[in-house]
Design a protein around this motif. Structure first.
Motif, PDB file in Angstrom:
ATOM      1  N   LEU A  45       0.818  -1.218   0.000  1.00 25.59           N
ATOM      2  CA  LEU A  45       0.000   0.000   0.000  1.00 25.59           C
ATOM      3  C   LEU A  45       0.850   1.266   0.000  1.00 25.59           C
ATOM      4  CD1 LEU A  45      -2.801  -1.186   2.429  1.00 25.59           C
ATOM      5  CD2 LEU A  45      -2.995  -0.832  -0.046  1.00 25.59           C
ATOM      6  N   THR A  46       1.897   1.267   0.781  1.00 23.58           N
ATOM      7  CA  THR A  46       2.779   2.440   0.833  1.00 23.58           C
ATOM      8  C   THR A  46       3.452   2.670  -0.509  1.00 23.58           C
ATOM      9  OG1 THR A  46       3.165   2.090   3.186  1.00 23.58           O
ATOM     10  CG2 THR A  46       4.735   3.486   2.036  1.00 23.58           C
ATOM     11  N   SER A  47       3.937   1.602  -1.127  1.00 24.79           N
ATOM     12  CA  SER A  47       4.610   1.748  -2.430  1.00 24.79           C
ATOM     13  C   SER A  47       3.626   2.132  -3.530  1.00 24.79           C
ATOM     14  CB  SER A  47       5.357   0.472  -2.814  1.00 24.79           C
ATOM     15  OG  SER A  47       4.456  -0.579  -3.046  1.00 24.79           O
ATOM     16  N   SER A  48       2.334   1.890  -3.294  1.00 23.79           N
ATOM     17  CA  SER A  48       1.303   2.280  -4.259  1.00 23.79           C
ATOM     18  C   SER A  48       0.808   3.694  -4.008  1.00 23.79           C
ATOM     19  CB  SER A  48       0.125   1.305  -4.190  1.00 23.79           C
ATOM     20  OG  SER A  48       0.537   0.015  -4.551  1.00 23.79           O
ATOM     21  N   GLY A  49       1.359   4.346  -3.007  1.00 21.68           N
ATOM     22  CA  GLY A  49       1.016   5.737  -2.735  1.00 21.68           C
ATOM     23  C   GLY A  49      -0.157   5.929  -1.788  1.00 21.68           C
ATOM     24  N   VAL A  50      -0.602   4.854  -1.122  1.00 21.50           N
ATOM     25  CA  VAL A  50      -1.718   4.961  -0.181  1.00 21.50           C
ATOM     26  C   VAL A  50      -1.198   5.515   1.142  1.00 21.50           C
ATOM     27  CG1 VAL A  50      -3.478   3.680   1.099  1.00 21.50           C
ATOM     28  CG2 VAL A  50      -2.949   3.041  -1.258  1.00 21.50           C
ATOM     29  N   ASN A  51      -1.844   6.560   1.631  1.00 24.23           N
ATOM     30  CA  ASN A  51      -1.490   7.158   2.912  1.00 24.23           C
ATOM     31  C   ASN A  51      -2.162   6.340   4.014  1.00 24.23           C
ATOM     32  OD1 ASN A  51      -1.144   8.694   5.196  1.00 24.23           O
ATOM     33  ND2 ASN A  51      -1.704  10.621   4.243  1.00 24.23           N
ATOM     34  N   LEU A  52      -1.376   5.682   4.835  1.00 24.22           N
ATOM     35  CA  LEU A  52      -1.903   4.792   5.866  1.00 24.22           C
ATOM     36  C   LEU A  52      -2.172   5.490   7.199  1.00 24.22           C
ATOM     37  CD1 LEU A  52       0.358   1.677   5.221  1.00 24.22           C
ATOM     38  CD2 LEU A  52      -1.945   2.108   4.367  1.00 24.22           C
ATOM     39  N   THR A  53      -1.908   6.763   7.257  1.00 26.00           N
ATOM     40  CA  THR A  53      -2.034   7.499   8.515  1.00 26.00           C
ATOM     41  C   THR A  53      -3.379   7.278   9.195  1.00 26.00           C
ATOM     42  OG1 THR A  53      -0.570   9.197   7.635  1.00 26.00           O
ATOM     43  CG2 THR A  53      -1.851   9.779   9.582  1.00 26.00           C
ATOM     44  N   GLU A  54      -4.464   7.358   8.460  1.00 22.33           N
ATOM     45  CA  GLU A  54      -5.785   7.247   9.046  1.00 22.33           C
ATOM     46  C   GLU A  54      -6.254   5.819   9.280  1.00 22.33           C
ATOM     47  OE1 GLU A  54      -7.755   9.770  10.160  1.00 22.33           O
ATOM     48  OE2 GLU A  54      -6.056  11.076   9.743  1.00 22.33           O
ATOM     49  N   ILE A  55      -5.741   4.866   8.525  1.00 25.88           N
ATOM     50  CA  ILE A  55      -6.269   3.505   8.645  1.00 25.88           C
ATOM     51  C   ILE A  55      -5.370   2.551   9.410  1.00 25.88           C
ATOM     52  CG2 ILE A  55      -7.697   3.697   6.577  1.00 25.88           C
ATOM     53  CD1 ILE A  55      -5.612   1.968   5.123  1.00 25.88           C
ATOM     54  N   ASP A  56      -4.139   2.939   9.693  1.00 22.59           N
ATOM     55  CA  ASP A  56      -3.225   2.042  10.410  1.00 22.59           C
ATOM     56  C   ASP A  56      -3.455   2.174  11.909  1.00 22.59           C
ATOM     57  OD1 ASP A  56      -1.248   0.355  11.238  1.00 22.59           O
ATOM     58  OD2 ASP A  56       0.397   1.451  10.330  1.00 22.59           O
ATOM     59  N   ARG A  57      -4.128   1.179  12.496  1.00 18.70           N
ATOM     60  CA  ARG A  57      -4.441   1.203  13.929  1.00 18.70           C
ATOM     61  C   ARG A  57      -3.407   0.466  14.758  1.00 18.70           C
ATOM     62  NH1 ARG A  57     -10.104  -1.276  14.245  1.00 18.70           N
ATOM     63  NH2 ARG A  57      -9.343  -2.435  12.468  1.00 18.70           N
ATOM     64  N   ILE A  58      -2.547  -0.329  14.120  1.00 16.09           N
ATOM     65  CA  ILE A  58      -1.530  -1.092  14.847  1.00 16.09           C
ATOM     66  C   ILE A  58      -0.315  -0.216  15.132  1.00 16.09           C
ATOM     67  CG2 ILE A  58      -0.051  -3.141  14.791  1.00 16.09           C
ATOM     68  CD1 ILE A  58      -3.055  -3.796  14.948  1.00 16.09           C
ATOM     69  N   LYS A  59       0.159   0.495  14.137  1.00 19.78           N
ATOM     70  CA  LYS A  59       1.265   1.456  14.239  1.00 19.78           C
ATOM     71  C   LYS A  59       2.500   0.885  14.937  1.00 19.78           C
ATOM     72  CE  LYS A  59      -1.924   5.371  14.370  1.00 19.78           C
ATOM     73  NZ  LYS A  59      -2.186   5.668  13.054  1.00 19.78           N
ATOM     74  N   GLU A  60       2.950  -0.269  14.464  1.00 14.28           N
ATOM     75  CA  GLU A  60       4.179  -0.874  15.028  1.00 14.28           C
ATOM     76  C   GLU A  60       5.310  -0.734  14.056  1.00 14.28           C
ATOM     77  OE1 GLU A  60       3.536  -4.864  16.274  1.00 14.28           O
ATOM     78  OE2 GLU A  60       1.947  -4.309  17.607  1.00 14.28           O
TER      79      GLU A  60
END
Length: 60
Positions: A45-60
């Motif tokens: 997802l990151t390499s595809s340009g998706v911003n994970l800031t809002e959907i990443d609840r694990i954050k490890e």
């Protein structure tokens, strides 16, 4: 399958996987296996340009 469809499926899987991860103990074997897929999806997802800031609840 288009790139847009693949991204949609990957985002949905990422969100669902996190839900499962939050339900099990971090030290469990199930969590460790899910963490491998979590990391793979995060890279995709990151390499595809998706911003994970809002959907990443694990954050490890």
């Amino acid at each position: 399958m288009t790139e847009k469809e693949m991204l949609k499926i990957s985002v949905e899987e990422f969100v669902q996987l996190q839900t499962y991860m939050l339900l099990v103990e971090k030290e469990s074997e199930a969590y460790k296996v899910m963490k491998i897929r979590y990391n793979a999806l995060k890279v995709i997802l990151t390499s595809s340009g998706v911003n994970l800031t809002e959907i990443d609840r694990i954050k490890e």
